[in-house]
Scaffold this motif. Structure first.
Motif, PDB file in Angstrom:
ATOM      1  N   LYS A  19       0.816  -1.216   0.000  1.00  0.00           N
ATOM      2  CA  LYS A  19       0.000   0.000   0.000  1.00  0.00           C
ATOM      3  C   LYS A  19       0.845   1.259   0.000  1.00  0.00           C
ATOM      4  N   SER A  20       1.875   1.304   0.815  1.00  0.00           N
ATOM      5  CA  SER A  20       2.599   2.557   1.043  1.00  0.00           C
ATOM      6  C   SER A  20       3.635   2.876  -0.035  1.00  0.00           C
ATOM      7  N   VAL A  21       4.157   1.876  -0.704  1.00  0.00           N
ATOM      8  CA  VAL A  21       5.190   2.119  -1.721  1.00  0.00           C
ATOM      9  C   VAL A  21       4.556   2.650  -3.013  1.00  0.00           C
ATOM     10  N   THR A  22       5.085   3.748  -3.515  1.00  0.00           N
ATOM     11  CA  THR A  22       4.568   4.359  -4.739  1.00  0.00           C
ATOM     12  C   THR A  22       5.513   4.106  -5.913  1.00  0.00           C
ATOM     13  N   MET A  23       5.034   4.384  -7.098  1.00  0.00           N
ATOM     14  CA  MET A  23       5.873   4.268  -8.294  1.00  0.00           C
ATOM     15  C   MET A  23       7.037   5.258  -8.199  1.00  0.00           C
ATOM     16  N   ASP A  24       6.787   6.432  -7.620  1.00  0.00           N
ATOM     17  CA  ASP A  24       7.861   7.412  -7.401  1.00  0.00           C
ATOM     18  C   ASP A  24       8.952   6.836  -6.503  1.00  0.00           C
ATOM     19  N   GLY A  31      17.013   4.995  -9.370  1.00  0.00           N
ATOM     20  CA  GLY A  31      17.620   6.122 -10.058  1.00  0.00           C
ATOM     21  C   GLY A  31      17.149   6.332 -11.477  1.00  0.00           C
ATOM     22  N   VAL A  32      15.851   6.130 -11.722  1.00  0.00           N
ATOM     23  CA  VAL A  32      15.280   6.381 -13.040  1.00  0.00           C
ATOM     24  C   VAL A  32      14.061   7.271 -12.871  1.00  0.00           C
ATOM     25  N   SER A  33      13.532   7.748 -13.989  1.00  0.00           N
ATOM     26  CA  SER A  33      12.325   8.574 -13.922  1.00  0.00           C
ATOM     27  C   SER A  33      11.100   7.692 -13.752  1.00  0.00           C
ATOM     28  N   LYS A  34      10.029   8.297 -13.256  1.00  0.00           N
ATOM     29  CA  LYS A  34       8.786   7.548 -13.099  1.00  0.00           C
ATOM     30  C   LYS A  34       8.267   7.102 -14.465  1.00  0.00           C
ATOM     31  N   LYS A  35       8.552   7.895 -15.498  1.00  0.00           N
ATOM     32  CA  LYS A  35       8.115   7.532 -16.859  1.00  0.00           C
ATOM     33  C   LYS A  35       8.718   6.196 -17.286  1.00  0.00           C
ATOM     34  N   THR A  36       9.946   5.945 -16.852  1.00  0.00           N
ATOM     35  CA  THR A  36      10.601   4.669 -17.182  1.00  0.00           C
ATOM     36  C   THR A  36       9.860   3.504 -16.549  1.00  0.00           C
TER      37      THR A  36
END
Length: 201
Positions: A19-24, A31-36
């Protein structure tokens, strides 16, 4: 990249919960962008599904490798427990029950797959143990495999075994010893007691 994402997601989900872990959070971790992340997994649900399958496959492969070593059936249980503990260590936020609550369909699919893996593993272990005289001949395989599975799930219930009072690795050791003492012959108990004396205490 997908494997890198899965490995990071698995570590974070097990440590902090689904629940608590986000894609961010996952993007920052590797060390990558969320888009990746989204380019590989378009939703968090799909990433949770892939991570669950990844963990199950990793553990299933490790169990298979241990079984292929043809260890003493009693000792095989402890080697499997050790391997599973290594891959699920840090399980302090009850990810098992978070998965059940927030991703019920994924949980159900993984639950069924876990049972198939455990059923095969426990049944074959007991068959070998009976043949070698380590386990009682009168055991009901279907019952033992199912009650073992229920017990393994039960010790993960943080309402029954609060984190503040119980260490999950210790619980698994206690449960495994409980399981083996219920099915071992005198010959098997000798091996069990010797192993516990040398390694578990």
């Amino acid at each position: 990249m997908r494997e890198k994402i899965l490995n990071a997601a698995a570590e974070m989900f097990l440590t902090y919960g689904f629940k608590s872990v986000t894609m961010d959070d996952i993007a920052h971790k590797i060390g990558v962008s969320k888009k990746t992340i989204y380019a590989n997994y378009s939703t968090k649900t799909k990433l949770v599904q892939a991570t669950g399958n990844h963990l199950l496959n990793t553990i299933s492969k490790g169990i298979e490798d241990i079984r292929n070593q043809e260890l003493d059936p009693v000792i095989e249980n402890f080697e499997i427990k050790r391997f599973v503990n290594q891959h699920l260590k840090g399980e302090k936020t009850s990810p098992h029950f978070q998965l059940k609550k927030y991703y019920p369909k994924i949980y159900e699919n993984l639950h069924n797959s876990q049972f198939k893996v455990l059923q095969d593993c426990v049944s074959e272990n007991i068959r070998r143990g009976i043949e070698l005289g380590y386990y009682r001949k009168d055991l009901n395989l279907q019952f033992i495999t199912r009650i073992h599975f229920i017990g393994m799930l039960g010790i993960k219930d943080k309402d029954i075994f609060p984190i503040e009072e119980y260490d999950e690795a210790a619980l698994m050791s206690e449960f495994l010893e409980y399981h083996l003492r219920a099915i071992c012959t005198e010959k098997g108990l000798k091996i069990l007691d010797d192993y516990i004396h040398k390694n578990e205490k």
